[in-house]
Structure formats: structure tokens, C-alpha cells
Design a protein around this motif. Sequence first.
Motif, mmCIF file in Angstrom:
data_model
loop_
_atom_site.group_PDB
_atom_site.id
_atom_site.type_symbol
_atom_site.label_atom_id
_atom_site.label_comp_id
_atom_site.label_asym_id
_atom_site.label_seq_id
_atom_site.Cartn_x
_atom_site.Cartn_y
_atom_site.Cartn_z
ATOM 1 N N VAL A 18 0.867 -1.186 0.000
ATOM 2 C CA VAL A 18 0.000 0.000 0.000
ATOM 3 C C VAL A 18 0.903 1.234 0.000
ATOM 4 O O VAL A 18 1.680 1.449 0.928
ATOM 5 N N GLU A 43 -0.965 -1.039 -4.769
ATOM 6 C CA GLU A 43 -2.095 -0.157 -4.469
ATOM 7 C C GLU A 43 -1.573 1.228 -4.110
ATOM 8 O O GLU A 43 -0.850 1.390 -3.139
ATOM 9 N N ARG A 47 -4.573 9.440 -1.327
ATOM 10 C CA ARG A 47 -4.550 10.286 -0.130
ATOM 11 C C ARG A 47 -3.740 11.540 -0.341
ATOM 12 O O ARG A 47 -3.745 12.432 0.502
ATOM 13 N N GLY A 70 -6.095 2.876 -4.018
ATOM 14 C CA GLY A 70 -6.694 2.673 -2.695
ATOM 15 C C GLY A 70 -7.314 3.970 -2.213
ATOM 16 O O GLY A 70 -7.209 5.016 -2.882
ATOM 17 N N THR A 71 -7.948 3.924 -1.039
ATOM 18 C CA THR A 71 -8.659 5.093 -0.502
ATOM 19 C C THR A 71 -9.704 5.597 -1.490
ATOM 20 O O THR A 71 -9.902 6.801 -1.645
ATOM 21 N N PRO A 92 -11.543 1.653 1.988
ATOM 22 C CA PRO A 92 -11.544 1.279 3.408
ATOM 23 C C PRO A 92 -12.933 0.899 3.912
ATOM 24 O O PRO A 92 -13.074 0.299 4.973
ATOM 25 N N PHE A 133 -10.586 -3.899 7.227
ATOM 26 C CA PHE A 133 -9.890 -2.677 7.630
ATOM 27 C C PHE A 133 -10.632 -2.004 8.779
ATOM 28 O O PHE A 133 -11.860 -1.918 8.735
ATOM 29 N N THR A 159 -5.893 -5.391 6.145
ATOM 30 C CA THR A 159 -4.987 -4.259 5.948
ATOM 31 C C THR A 159 -5.215 -3.261 7.080
ATOM 32 O O THR A 159 -6.355 -3.041 7.490
ATOM 33 N N GLY A 160 -4.126 -2.656 7.525
ATOM 34 C CA GLY A 160 -4.218 -1.682 8.610
ATOM 35 C C GLY A 160 -3.515 -2.234 9.834
ATOM 36 O O GLY A 160 -4.071 -3.061 10.558
ATOM 37 N N GLY A 161 -2.261 -1.822 9.999
ATOM 38 C CA GLY A 161 -1.490 -2.287 11.142
ATOM 39 C C GLY A 161 -0.834 -3.640 10.954
ATOM 40 O O GLY A 161 -0.240 -4.180 11.884
ATOM 41 N N VAL A 162 -0.942 -4.214 9.758
ATOM 42 C CA VAL A 162 -0.319 -5.518 9.512
ATOM 43 C C VAL A 162 1.178 -5.304 9.264
ATOM 44 O O VAL A 162 1.573 -4.337 8.602
ATOM 45 N N GLY A 181 -0.321 -3.863 3.217
ATOM 46 C CA GLY A 181 0.436 -3.124 4.220
ATOM 47 C C GLY A 181 1.415 -2.146 3.616
ATOM 48 O O GLY A 181 1.681 -2.157 2.411
ATOM 49 N N THR A 182 1.928 -1.297 4.491
ATOM 50 C CA THR A 182 2.874 -0.258 4.070
ATOM 51 C C THR A 182 4.284 -0.538 4.571
ATOM 52 O O THR A 182 5.182 0.258 4.339
HETATM 53 O O1 LIG Z 1 -5.890 4.400 2.592
HETATM 54 C C1 LIG Z 1 -6.667 3.451 2.577
HETATM 55 O O2 LIG Z 1 -7.460 3.223 1.662
HETATM 56 C C2 LIG Z 1 -6.756 2.551 3.705
HETATM 57 O O3 LIG Z 1 -7.730 1.879 3.808
HETATM 58 C C3 LIG Z 1 -5.723 2.460 4.704
HETATM 59 C C4 LIG Z 1 -4.513 1.601 4.387
HETATM 60 O O4 LIG Z 1 -4.842 0.405 3.764
HETATM 61 C C5 LIG Z 1 -3.807 1.373 5.647
HETATM 62 O O5 LIG Z 1 -3.563 2.609 6.224
HETATM 63 C C6 LIG Z 1 -2.558 0.579 5.508
HETATM 64 O O6 LIG Z 1 -1.543 1.142 6.258
HETATM 65 P P1 LIG Z 1 -0.691 0.401 7.370
HETATM 66 O O7 LIG Z 1 -1.561 0.329 8.582
HETATM 67 O O8 LIG Z 1 0.473 1.316 7.573
HETATM 68 O O9 LIG Z 1 -0.315 -0.937 6.837
#
Ligand SMILES: O=C(O)C(=O)C[C@H](O)[C@H](O)COP(=O)(O)O
Length: 218
Positions: A18, A43, A47, A70-71, A92, A133, A159-162, A181-182
Motif C-alpha cells: 500500500v 495499491e 490520499r 486505494g482510498t 476502506p 480494515f 490491511t491496517g497495522g499488519v 500493508g505499508t
Molecule cells: O488508505 C486506505 O485506503 C486505507 O484503507 C488504509 C490503508 O490500507 C492502511 O492505512 C494501511 O496502512 P498500514 O496500517 O500502515 O499498513
Amino acid sequence: MTSVLDLAPGPALPVVPVVVIEEAADAVPLARALVAGGLPLIEVTLRTPAALDAVRAIAAEVPEAVVGAGTVVSAACVADAVGAGARFLVSPGWTERLLGAMRESGVPFLPGVSTASEVVALVERGVRDMKFFPAEAAGGVPYLKSLAGPLPQARFCPTGGVTLASAPAYLSLPNVGCVGGTWMLPPDALAAHDWPRVEALARGAAALRAPAGTPADR
Ligand SMILES: O=C(O)C(=O)C[C@H](O)[C@H](O)COP(=O)(O)O
């Protein structure tokens, strides 16, 4: 329609990187580093002001990559992303209107969910693949494990914090197709244009095993 999880050529991919991009000029070297590391499905989150130009550049100049957006949180985002060359869409969350726009776009999409009711509502609408998410904050591995009993038809991309450390536990679940993930794109590496480091981190992510039973393994 093809699932986002089946888009990349070759074996099923365990990880979708991501990207949060500040400089459109970084898009091509960044995408090349991810591809070289074994992560061709990319992705780009909408943002930042540079995001659409980044999608455009990757679509035009990195043919080995499969770039998506994404987003994606509105019908306007869908139109912008597809117009820029996005080959898949990730959100998301979802609403009826957004789901309609994503369906009409003609490209594969992953709407986001974080509750059982949202999963049921998507399944009811014929959607099987979804983003979970924010994965860690919403309950992580135990939550997805609990959903697999009553809702085995849903398949998730948490996704999100992984992280590299937490990804294997997700990937071992029967209802997980990949994780997003990022972590392979640390902001300091991007700022320093340290593409070899991005490539090495991508390689580590790509080496995580894709779950057995994901489409390319069948
Ligand atoms: O921007 C989006 O569309 C989102 O849904 C959020 C991202 O998927 C998460 O922010 C991933 O980021 P990490 O938590 O750093 O892996």
C-alpha cells in the motif's frame, strides 16, 4: 468478474503493498523496486495530491506492475482512478453508491468491512472478496477466525497495522487471500529514494507464503 486477489501474473501473491506517495516522480522507481522484489500488484492510495499522477506513471512506464488505487471513497474517486489507469480499486469501507460505482467501473474492486453485518451485506450483494480494515484495530486474527465459521464464503485482505511479523498469522487463516500493508515502504526510505531497501523489504514480504487454496494454487 476477476478478483483483485487473482490479478497478478504467476503464483498467488501473499502481500499487496500500500503506497502513500508524496512525489509523483518517485512512482516509477518505487514501482520498479516493488516489482523487482516480487510484489507486482501495487495499491496507490488516493490520499495525496501526487497519487493520480503516480498511478498514471506506473501504468504507462512499468508494464510488469498491476497498479490499482486505494482510498477510493466516492464515485468521483472511482472515475479519477480508472481514468488514470488503475486496474483495481480498494476502499476502506463501502456504501451502496460507492459499490455501484465500483461495479460499473468494470475493474476488480475490494470494498472494506470491519463488522459481520457489513460482510453479510456484501455477501448478499454477490461480493465475496473484501478488505478487512483496520485489521489490527478491528480485532485482527481472532476476529477473522470468528467470522470464518458463520461466513466461510467471504475472503479477506486484512490491511491496517499488519506487519511482516503479524502477516503469517493472517495468511494461515482459511478466509484470508492476501494481506495489505505499508511496511515495505518506510517513509524514510522513500524520502531518501532508497529503492534497494524498498526492494529488499518487498522481497521479504513476497517470501511470505500465499495461503494454500488461493486461486492460483487451485
Ligand atoms: O488508505 C486506505 O485506503 C486505507 O484503507 C488504509 C490503508 O490500507 C492502511 O492505512 C494501511 O496502512 P498500514 O496500517 O500502515 O499498513
